[in-house]
Design a protein around this motif. Structure first.
Motif, mmCIF file in Angstrom:
data_model
loop_
_atom_site.group_PDB
_atom_site.id
_atom_site.type_symbol
_atom_site.label_atom_id
_atom_site.label_comp_id
_atom_site.label_asym_id
_atom_site.label_seq_id
_atom_site.Cartn_x
_atom_site.Cartn_y
_atom_site.Cartn_z
ATOM 1 N N ALA A 81 0.996 1.108 -3.972
ATOM 2 C CA ALA A 81 2.085 1.809 -3.298
ATOM 3 C C ALA A 81 2.474 3.084 -4.042
ATOM 4 N N SER A 82 2.382 3.083 -5.367
ATOM 5 C CA SER A 82 2.696 4.283 -6.141
ATOM 6 C C SER A 82 1.734 5.414 -5.795
ATOM 7 N N ILE A 83 0.459 5.062 -5.641
ATOM 8 C CA ILE A 83 -0.537 6.070 -5.252
ATOM 9 C C ILE A 83 -0.244 6.595 -3.850
ATOM 10 N N ASP A 84 0.088 5.686 -2.930
ATOM 11 C CA ASP A 84 0.372 6.100 -1.547
ATOM 12 C C ASP A 84 1.590 7.023 -1.482
ATOM 13 N N VAL A 85 2.661 6.658 -2.192
ATOM 14 C CA VAL A 85 3.874 7.483 -2.159
ATOM 15 C C VAL A 85 3.632 8.829 -2.840
ATOM 16 N N SER A 86 2.842 8.822 -3.922
ATOM 17 C CA SER A 86 2.511 10.091 -4.588
ATOM 18 C C SER A 86 1.737 11.013 -3.658
ATOM 19 N N TRP A 87 0.837 10.449 -2.875
ATOM 20 C CA TRP A 87 0.069 11.256 -1.930
ATOM 21 C C TRP A 87 0.978 11.805 -0.835
ATOM 22 N N LEU A 88 1.938 11.016 -0.394
ATOM 23 C CA LEU A 88 2.884 11.494 0.611
ATOM 24 C C LEU A 88 3.691 12.685 0.083
ATOM 25 N N ALA A 89 3.994 12.666 -1.219
ATOM 26 C CA ALA A 89 4.809 13.735 -1.803
ATOM 27 C C ALA A 89 4.073 15.068 -1.831
ATOM 28 N N VAL A 90 2.735 15.031 -1.927
ATOM 29 C CA VAL A 90 1.964 16.275 -2.025
ATOM 30 C C VAL A 90 1.129 16.542 -0.771
ATOM 31 N N LYS A 91 1.189 15.650 0.182
ATOM 32 C CA LYS A 91 0.373 15.782 1.378
ATOM 33 C C LYS A 91 0.798 16.997 2.204
ATOM 34 N N PRO A 92 -0.147 17.845 2.569
ATOM 35 C CA PRO A 92 0.210 18.994 3.407
ATOM 36 C C PRO A 92 0.542 18.562 4.830
ATOM 37 N N ARG A 93 1.478 19.270 5.444
ATOM 38 C CA ARG A 93 1.890 18.997 6.821
ATOM 39 C C ARG A 93 2.328 17.543 6.998
ATOM 40 N N LEU A 94 3.172 17.107 6.094
ATOM 41 C CA LEU A 94 3.658 15.736 6.158
ATOM 42 C C LEU A 94 4.615 15.563 7.331
ATOM 43 N N VAL A 95 4.361 14.550 8.133
ATOM 44 C CA VAL A 95 5.256 14.180 9.227
ATOM 45 C C VAL A 95 5.854 12.820 8.876
ATOM 46 N N THR A 96 7.119 12.825 8.491
ATOM 47 C CA THR A 96 7.748 11.587 8.061
ATOM 48 C C THR A 96 8.116 10.728 9.265
ATOM 49 N N SER A 97 8.010 9.438 9.077
ATOM 50 C CA SER A 97 8.395 8.490 10.118
ATOM 51 C C SER A 97 8.850 7.214 9.414
ATOM 52 N N ASN A 98 10.138 7.152 9.104
ATOM 53 C CA ASN A 98 10.686 6.022 8.381
ATOM 54 C C ASN A 98 11.399 5.076 9.347
ATOM 55 N N ALA A 99 11.728 3.897 8.859
ATOM 56 C CA ALA A 99 12.355 2.914 9.738
ATOM 57 C C ALA A 99 13.208 1.949 8.923
ATOM 58 N N ILE A 100 14.205 1.370 9.591
ATOM 59 C CA ILE A 100 14.972 0.259 9.063
ATOM 60 C C ILE A 100 14.498 -0.998 9.777
#
Length: 207
Positions: A81-100
């Motif tokens: 998960a640390s690798i995945d979140v790190s990639w999200l932080a530097v990923k170009p054209r990031l489209v966030t989609s969070n949820a509760i």
């Protein structure tokens, strides 16, 4: 009226939080001395009596192999998960989609509920924002969910974490309750009773 055995069990259940308070006090002072130990003991007694909490019932059961499996898998999940979140932080054209998400656990044990909440929260990408103790429901904020499949996958991961915790040090009642719960890598398998509509699995009926 409570029996002497029940009163003794209630006192015993207060020992772990008392020890935790003593350790915390010693860490805050940064040194060990008999005076600090005595003061920590007195403060711990006052806190546990004045701010009395519902005692956590310990299971009294420990399976060494399943406990090791739980901790090893937890470490692997944290790394992944640390690798995945790190990639999200530097990923170009990031489209966030969070949820509760609200995820109903199988267990009714406060101890397993707490362990599952902690184990889920320390994995990057998700955090417990609320708990319904009476219904054993965890409310989590989760990053990077783009589809119903992503949501279902995360639900299964949380329930799989609960399953590993129960197998490691849950009570016998919790173990019996978890029988038939499928691991995350077999989400499509069903027992014959489930195919006949015997009932839905916990964690799927909560939006």
């Amino acid at each position: 009226m409570t029996t002497p055995r029940e009163r003794l069990a209630a006192v015993g259940n207060q020992i772990p939080p008392l020890i935790a308070l003593i350790v915390l006090w010693m860490l805050l002072w940064g040194e060990f001395s008999w005076l600090n130990l005595l003061v920590a003991f007195v403060v711990g007694i006052v806190v546990t009596v004045v701010f009395y909490l519902v005692p956590v019932q310990l299971s009294g059961r420990l399976h060494p192999l399943h406990t090791v499996v739980f901790f090893v898998r937890l470490i692997l999940d944290i790394v992944r998960a640390s690798i995945d979140v790190s990639w999200l932080a530097v990923k170009p054209r990031l489209v966030t989609s969070n949820a509760i998400l609200a995820i109903r656990l199988h267990t009714r044990s406060d101890l397993i509920l707490t362990w599952t909440a902690v184990a889920t929260s320390i994995v990057p990408g998700s955090i417990v924002v609320d708990i319904d103790r009476e219904s054993s429901i965890l409310y989590l904020h989760v990053l990077n969910l783009h589809s119903a499949a992503d949501i279902e996958s995360f639900r299964r991961q949380v329930l799989d974490t609960e399953r590993r915790i129960v197998r490691g040090f849950g009570s016998r009642e919790d173990v019996e309750r978890m029988r038939g719960v499928l691991p995350v890598n077999r989400p499509s398998a069903r027992r014959p009773s489930a195919r006949r509509g015997a009932g839905s699995e916990p964690g799927k009926g909560t939006p």
